[in-house]
Design a protein around this motif. Structure first.
Motif, PDB file in Angstrom:
ATOM      1  N   LYS A   1       1.085  -1.167   0.092  1.00 33.42           N
ATOM      2  CA  LYS A   1       0.146  -0.072   0.229  1.00 33.42           C
ATOM      3  C   LYS A   1       0.751   1.292   0.013  1.00 33.42           C
ATOM      4  CE  LYS A   1      -3.226   2.761   2.918  1.00 33.42           C
ATOM      5  NZ  LYS A   1      -4.386   2.284   4.281  1.00 33.42           N
ATOM      6  N   HIS A   2       1.781   1.111   0.807  1.00 31.75           N
ATOM      7  CA  HIS A   2       2.759   2.190   1.150  1.00 31.75           C
ATOM      8  C   HIS A   2       4.269   2.079  -0.432  1.00 31.75           C
ATOM      9  CE1 HIS A   2       0.624   4.504   4.397  1.00 31.75           C
ATOM     10  NE2 HIS A   2       0.248   2.972   4.683  1.00 31.75           N
ATOM     11  N   MET A   3       3.728   1.260  -1.289  1.00 31.39           N
ATOM     12  CA  MET A   3       5.211   0.858  -1.878  1.00 31.39           C
ATOM     13  C   MET A   3       6.743   1.274  -1.057  1.00 31.39           C
ATOM     14  SD  MET A   3       3.769   3.465  -4.903  1.00 31.39           S
ATOM     15  CE  MET A   3       4.422   3.401  -6.156  1.00 31.39           C
ATOM     16  N   LEU A   4       6.392   0.288   0.081  1.00 24.63           N
ATOM     17  CA  LEU A   4       7.802   0.264   0.633  1.00 24.63           C
ATOM     18  C   LEU A   4       8.417  -1.079  -0.152  1.00 24.63           C
ATOM     19  CD1 LEU A   4       7.055   1.721   3.745  1.00 24.63           C
ATOM     20  CD2 LEU A   4       8.241   2.437   2.535  1.00 24.63           C
ATOM     21  N   ASP A   5       9.565  -0.797   0.285  1.00 24.49           N
ATOM     22  CA  ASP A   5      10.637  -2.165   0.131  1.00 24.49           C
ATOM     23  C   ASP A   5      10.162  -3.480   1.042  1.00 24.49           C
ATOM     24  OD1 ASP A   5      11.207  -1.460  -3.186  1.00 24.49           O
ATOM     25  OD2 ASP A   5      13.491   0.230  -1.658  1.00 24.49           O
ATOM     26  N   PRO A   6      10.287  -4.109   0.453  1.00 26.89           N
ATOM     27  CA  PRO A   6      10.421  -5.164   1.188  1.00 26.89           C
ATOM     28  C   PRO A   6      11.412  -5.890   2.203  1.00 26.89           C
ATOM     29  CG  PRO A   6      10.178  -6.613  -0.336  1.00 26.89           C
ATOM     30  CD  PRO A   6      10.383  -5.467  -1.115  1.00 26.89           C
ATOM     31  N   THR A   7      12.503  -4.419   2.932  1.00 26.53           N
ATOM     32  CA  THR A   7      13.745  -4.874   3.645  1.00 26.53           C
ATOM     33  C   THR A   7      13.348  -5.418   5.681  1.00 26.53           C
ATOM     34  OG1 THR A   7      13.295  -2.430   4.453  1.00 26.53           O
ATOM     35  CG2 THR A   7      14.108  -3.152   2.260  1.00 26.53           C
TER      36      THR A   7
ATOM     37  N   ARG B   1       0.645   8.211   1.819  1.00 22.48           N
ATOM     38  CA  ARG B   1       1.405   7.562   1.813  1.00 22.48           C
ATOM     39  C   ARG B   1       2.706   7.580   2.410  1.00 22.48           C
ATOM     40  NH1 ARG B   1       0.689   6.494  -4.651  1.00 22.48           N
ATOM     41  NH2 ARG B   1      -0.954   4.604  -4.259  1.00 22.48           N
ATOM     42  N   LEU B   2       2.793   6.423   2.906  1.00 18.12           N
ATOM     43  CA  LEU B   2       4.657   7.243   3.733  1.00 18.12           C
ATOM     44  C   LEU B   2       5.559   6.933   2.607  1.00 18.12           C
ATOM     45  CD1 LEU B   2       3.964   4.448   6.991  1.00 18.12           C
ATOM     46  CD2 LEU B   2       3.739   6.757   7.396  1.00 18.12           C
ATOM     47  N   THR B   3       6.630   7.606   3.127  1.00 17.98           N
ATOM     48  CA  THR B   3       8.168   7.740   2.541  1.00 17.98           C
ATOM     49  C   THR B   3       9.167   6.886   3.349  1.00 17.98           C
ATOM     50  OG1 THR B   3       8.466   9.567   3.356  1.00 17.98           O
ATOM     51  CG2 THR B   3       7.864  10.068   1.912  1.00 17.98           C
ATOM     52  N   GLN B   4      10.167   6.871   2.992  1.00 17.91           N
ATOM     53  CA  GLN B   4      10.708   5.727   3.129  1.00 17.91           C
ATOM     54  C   GLN B   4      11.773   6.477   4.645  1.00 17.91           C
ATOM     55  OE1 GLN B   4      11.685   2.574   2.606  1.00 17.91           O
ATOM     56  NE2 GLN B   4      12.481   2.597   4.842  1.00 17.91           N
ATOM     57  N   GLY B   5      11.496   7.635   4.004  1.00 18.56           N
ATOM     58  CA  GLY B   5      12.514   8.573   4.913  1.00 18.56           C
ATOM     59  C   GLY B   5      12.026   8.456   5.725  1.00 18.56           C
TER      60      GLY B   5
END
Length: 327
Positions: free
Chosen positions: A20-26, A57-61
């Motif tokens: 949903k937030h387009m975050l990498d699966p790290t 959406r959340l950002t990676q930062g």
């Protein structure tokens, strides 16, 4: 819902959250999403809800900042088992499993040896060897096997007690001795299977952060323990758990919301009337209160948890130190 299906459901929700937030699966992002989905870190969850209000959406930062800035909050959240404590429990269980395997193997080996010696003794008797001597030797071997089996039984019982203690530690909040979130989730599932209706109450200490900021975490811990004791005593025999940080959950199987409201209100008044003092100086700490939200269900315990949580925040936003039943 079984434990495996529950774990699978959490994993699926974590993956959906990342998508949903387009975050990498790290690994770090998986950990972040897990803390949010399971509500293991109350501060992190509140920050995420504030940022994403309105569909943002959340950002990676933002994720990285929240993981860094809420680390202390996660450490204080003893409703979930601290990682070092869980590591210790897992090590204990592994050690117990290996020890039990060794004991079982030794007992089987002794039994096998005894059976072989017994067969040899019978052959000797049949061949005309000294009957009394063979019987004496077999009696000694029998006594030795009995001694070893008794030792094995004693060690096995000790392992069972250790395992029971480890299981209890895994379901208990270390600070308040209440059940932790994991244990309460299981109790809610069990109550839902057995009861026509369950009612759930969320209780959250008001302005708790200011207590920690002004007086330190040691004082905050004593406040948490005092509130936990009042809830546990006032709501008995109904289960109460520390759900995260300064948040508690109470479960009322087969009880209407109005009746649960009365019990929570009694506990709330008891807390608000308690005179808290600083242990070192005997100076007054000031009034401590909590807010609460209540909801019930006959079909969906997860929805009841969410509704009670929303009612809690309504109580907070409308002035605190009050209980609200979800509409």
């Amino acid at each position: 819902m079984g434990k495996q299906s529950s774990n699978r459901k959490i994993a699926e929700e974590v993956i959906r959250f990342l998508d949903k937030h387009m975050l990498d699966p790290t690994p770090a992002n998986y950990a972040f999403a897990f803390l949010y989905i399971t509500e293991s870190n109350g501060l992190l969850r509140k920050l995420v809800n504030d940022i994403t209000d309105g569909g943002v959406r959340l950002t990676q930062g933002e994720v990285d900042d929240m993981m860094t800035n809420t680390a202390d909050g996660a450490a204080d959240d003893t409703a979930a088992i601290p990682s070092d404590a869980m590591d210790d429990i897992q090590k204990q269980l592994r050690h117990q499993a290996l020890t039990f395997t060794e004991l079982t193997t030794a007992a089987l080996s002794d039994a096998s040896t005894f059976n072989r010696d017994l067969a040899e003794g019978m052959e000797q008797i049949a061949a005309g060897f000294d009957f009394a001597g063979v019987i004496s030797a077999m009696r000694q071997k029998t006594a030795e096997v009995e001694r070893k089996l008794a030792e094995t039984k004693k060690e096995t019982e000790k392992l069972r007690l250790d395992l029971d203690a480890a299981r209890n530690d895994a379901s208990r909040d270390a600070l308040t001795s209440l059940s932790n979130r994991r244990a309460m989730d299981e109790k809610i599932e069990e109550a839902f299977r057995k009861s026509a209706r369950i009612t759930i109450a969320f209780c959250d200490i008001d302005h708790f952060k200011s207590v920690n900021d002004r007086f330190g975490h040691a004082v905050g811990d004593r406040v948490l323990k005092a509130v936990a004791d009042i809830l546990q005593t006032g709501l008995a025999p109904y289960p109460v758990a520390r759900f995260g940080g300064e948040e508690f959950v109470a479960l009322f199987p087969d009880m209407a919301e109005a009746e649960a409201f009365g019990l929570i209100e009694q506990a709330r008044v008891t807390v608000s009337e308690k005179f808290f003092r600083l242990r070192d100086t005997d100076a007054p700490l000031g009034q401590v209160t909590f807010s609460a939200g209540i909801a019930s269900t006959t079909s969906n315990p997860e929805q009841a948890l969410q509704d009670a949580d929303k009612a809690l925040y309504e109580a907070k936003s409308s002035g605190r130190n009050r209980t609200i039943i979800a509409s």
